[in-house]
Design a protein around this motif. Structure first.
Motif, short mmCIF file in Angstrom:
data_model
loop_
_atom_site.label_atom_id
_atom_site.label_comp_id
_atom_site.label_asym_id
_atom_site.label_seq_id
_atom_site.Cartn_x
_atom_site.Cartn_y
_atom_site.Cartn_z
N PHE A 22 26.35 -5.33 24.14
CA PHE A 22 26.30 -6.53 23.31
C PHE A 22 27.56 -6.64 22.45
O PHE A 22 28.16 -7.71 22.34
N ARG A 23 27.97 -5.52 21.84
CA ARG A 23 29.18 -5.52 21.01
C ARG A 23 30.41 -5.88 21.83
O ARG A 23 31.27 -6.65 21.38
N PHE A 24 30.51 -5.34 23.05
CA PHE A 24 31.67 -5.64 23.90
C PHE A 24 31.67 -7.11 24.33
O PHE A 24 32.73 -7.74 24.39
N SER A 25 30.48 -7.64 24.61
CA SER A 25 30.39 -9.06 24.99
C SER A 25 30.81 -9.96 23.84
O SER A 25 31.55 -10.94 24.03
N GLN A 26 30.36 -9.63 22.63
CA GLN A 26 30.76 -10.39 21.45
C GLN A 26 32.27 -10.24 21.19
O GLN A 26 32.93 -11.18 20.75
N GLY A 27 32.78 -9.04 21.46
CA GLY A 27 34.21 -8.79 21.29
C GLY A 27 35.07 -9.67 22.17
O GLY A 27 36.15 -10.13 21.75
N TRP A 28 34.61 -9.92 23.40
CA TRP A 28 35.36 -10.81 24.30
C TRP A 28 35.53 -12.19 23.69
O TRP A 28 36.57 -12.83 23.84
N LYS A 29 34.50 -12.67 23.01
CA LYS A 29 34.56 -14.01 22.42
C LYS A 29 35.58 -14.07 21.27
O LYS A 29 36.07 -15.15 20.94
N LYS A 30 35.86 -12.91 20.67
CA LYS A 30 36.75 -12.87 19.51
C LYS A 30 38.22 -12.65 19.89
O LYS A 30 39.09 -12.69 19.01
N LEU A 31 38.49 -12.38 21.15
CA LEU A 31 39.87 -12.13 21.57
C LEU A 31 40.72 -13.39 21.38
O LEU A 31 40.36 -14.47 21.83
N LYS A 32 41.84 -13.22 20.70
CA LYS A 32 42.73 -14.35 20.45
C LYS A 32 43.62 -14.60 21.66
O LYS A 32 44.13 -13.68 22.28
N LYS A 33 43.79 -15.87 21.97
CA LYS A 33 44.68 -16.25 23.06
C LYS A 33 45.91 -16.90 22.46
O LYS A 33 45.82 -17.91 21.75
N ILE A 34 47.07 -16.31 22.74
CA ILE A 34 48.33 -16.82 22.20
C ILE A 34 49.15 -17.38 23.36
O ILE A 34 49.50 -16.66 24.29
N GLU A 35 49.41 -18.67 23.31
CA GLU A 35 50.13 -19.32 24.40
C GLU A 35 51.61 -18.96 24.37
O GLU A 35 52.23 -18.91 23.30
N LEU A 36 52.16 -18.71 25.54
CA LEU A 36 53.58 -18.38 25.67
C LEU A 36 54.43 -19.62 25.47
O LEU A 36 54.17 -20.67 26.05
N SER A 37 55.45 -19.50 24.62
CA SER A 37 56.37 -20.62 24.42
C SER A 37 57.42 -20.61 25.53
O SER A 37 57.76 -19.55 26.07
N PRO A 38 57.96 -21.76 25.90
CA PRO A 38 58.92 -21.83 27.01
C PRO A 38 60.29 -21.24 26.68
O PRO A 38 61.07 -20.94 27.57
N SER A 39 60.61 -21.06 25.41
CA SER A 39 61.92 -20.56 25.02
C SER A 39 62.01 -19.05 25.20
O SER A 39 60.99 -18.35 25.26
N THR A 40 63.21 -18.53 25.25
CA THR A 40 63.42 -17.09 25.42
C THR A 40 62.96 -16.34 24.18
O THR A 40 63.28 -16.71 23.06
N GLU A 41 62.19 -15.27 24.39
CA GLU A 41 61.66 -14.49 23.28
C GLU A 41 62.78 -13.70 22.61
O GLU A 41 63.68 -13.18 23.28
N LYS A 42 62.71 -13.61 21.27
CA LYS A 42 63.76 -12.91 20.52
C LYS A 42 63.60 -11.39 20.57
O LYS A 42 64.58 -10.66 20.44
N THR A 43 62.38 -10.92 20.70
CA THR A 43 62.14 -9.48 20.71
C THR A 43 62.60 -8.86 22.02
O THR A 43 62.17 -9.28 23.10
N SER A 44 63.48 -7.86 21.94
CA SER A 44 63.97 -7.18 23.14
C SER A 44 63.06 -5.99 23.46
O SER A 44 62.59 -5.29 22.56
N LEU A 45 62.85 -5.75 24.74
CA LEU A 45 61.92 -4.73 25.19
C LEU A 45 62.61 -3.69 26.06
O LEU A 45 63.48 -4.01 26.86
N SER A 46 62.17 -2.44 25.91
CA SER A 46 62.59 -1.36 26.81
C SER A 46 61.38 -1.01 27.68
O SER A 46 60.37 -0.52 27.18
N CYS A 47 61.49 -1.29 28.96
CA CYS A 47 60.42 -1.00 29.90
C CYS A 47 60.66 0.39 30.48
O CYS A 47 61.67 0.62 31.17
#
Length: 376
Positions: A22-47
């Motif tokens: 039940f807690r995990f099911s409720q947790g799914w409902k609380k997950l925030k969805k952040i839409e990706l912007s079309p512009s290049t992201e400023k944060t650089s990543l090391s994969c």
């Protein structure tokens, strides 16, 4: 008297399991969805990617990483003493790619390889994945966007298996889906329990601070022990709730390899320090032990067996509703008939994995697990 005590214990364990689902099911409902912007992201990543004997997957891996867009990134590949042609192939495939670096592991095992890769990385945010994975072209951009748009310092990315072609692969996909769905729901409920190193991102300073807590005595666990460190130190952890960040990996081709993989995952539980994670692990184990005892109870005490059967049916129903959330997110078809068939054999699989973890001859990448531990 004994049957009454057993009945009470059974009810308590199943009630705890229902509460968790039940807690995990409720947790799914609380997950925030952040839409990706079309512009290049400023944060650089090391994969950072450690690999061993991945000659069959390196071409597809590097092709996918080359196509990443809208983000500044580098890729650090570390060969962990491959016995095939992986190191030479990685160098050949990246020879004309200035953002790619190929190194040899100076130590032994995946954790040492990742440490070498992080030491060679240039940027403040790290992304980890595995060599046998398939990455969408906006994968890294989504990870960077989540860092930019939230206060999270550890990002748990979504992972799924490739489309199954037979029942064995469907079973693996279902099992994997249940793990990822539960993990995401737990994060949404502010009770993180697990993650997957195939899609994980973290602030570098936090990763470096966690090194003494990553339990070098365990051959794997670079992901879960990092999560437990972040949770213990109250660092913000987020699930990357985006279809564009889904990383795919492959099912195991043989039953023995599948059981060894799951046993390797289960064996890490001996190093867990987070009480809630231990509660989840023990509850799942005990629930499946009780279910496995159903045939014996029908022979010994029919009233108790019918009560347990009713609890089992409730469990199957609750599990289905939780897993259906994950299936919708990953755009996977959840076949009801196949689900019921898997639910029937699932308790046996859980117990077999645990027994193999503690008593089996476990290997990884042609190394015995205890050999890796010794070398570390």
């Amino acid at each position: 008297m004994v049957t009454t005590a057993v009945s009470i214990i059974t009810l308590v364990i199943f009630a705890c399991y229902y509460w968790l689902i039940f807690r995990f099911s409720q947790g799914w409902k609380k997950l925030k969805k952040i839409e990706l912007s079309p512009s290049t992201e400023k944060t650089s990543l090391s994969c950072v990617i450690a690999f061993r004997n991945e000659e069959a997957h390196l071409t597809k891996l590097i092709e996918g990483l080359k196509k990443q867009q809208n983000v500044s990134f580098e890729v650090v590949l570390i060969d962990d003493h491959s016995t095939d042609n992986s190191f030479a192939l990685a160098n050949k495939l990246t020879a004309d790619l200035p953002t790619f670096t190929v190194l040899k592991n100076k130590g032994w095992g995946k954790k040492a390889a990742l440490a070498n890769g992080v030491a060679a990385s240039r940027f403040d945010y790290l992304v980890f994945t595995d060599a046998d994975c398939i990455h969408p072209q906006n994968w890294l951009a989504n990870m960077a966007h989540y860092f930019n748009s939230s206060s999270a310092l550890l990002l748990v990315g979504p992972v799924r298996l490739t489309k199954p072609t037979n029942f064995f692969e469907y079973f693996q996909a279902f099992d994997f889906l249940s793990l990822v769905t539960s993990a995401a729901g737990a994060i949404g409920a502010s009770r993180p329990i697990m993650c997957n190193g195939a899609n994980l991102a973290v602030y570098k300073d936090l990763w470096l601070a966690a090194q003494s807590s990553l339990k070098e005595e365990w051959a794997s666990g670079d992901d879960i022990f990092l999560l437990q460190y972040c949770k213990a130190h109250k660092k913000n952890i987020a699930f990357v709730n985006s279809h564009h960040a889904i990383v795919q990996t492959y099912p195991e081709p043989k039953l023995s390899a599948f059981l060894q993989q799951r046993a390797r995952w289960a064996s890490k539980s001996k190093g867990y320090t987070d009480n809630f994670t231990l509660l989840v692990a023990w509850t799942v184990l005990l629930v499946n032990l009780f279910i496995l005892a159903l045939p014996l109870l029908f022979l010994l005490y029919i009233p108790l067996s019918f009560g347990l059967l009713a609890l089992y049916i409730i469990k199957i129903t609750l599990d289905y509703h939780l897993i259906k959330r994950g299936a919708y997110f990953f755009k996977m078809k959840l076949n009801t008939g196949s689900y019921l068939g898997i639910a029937f054999i699932y308790p046996l699989y859980i117990i077999a994995s645990v027994l193999w973890a503690f008593f089996g001859n476990n290997t990884w990448k042609n190394r015995k697990i205890n050999q890796i531990i010794y070398l570390l």
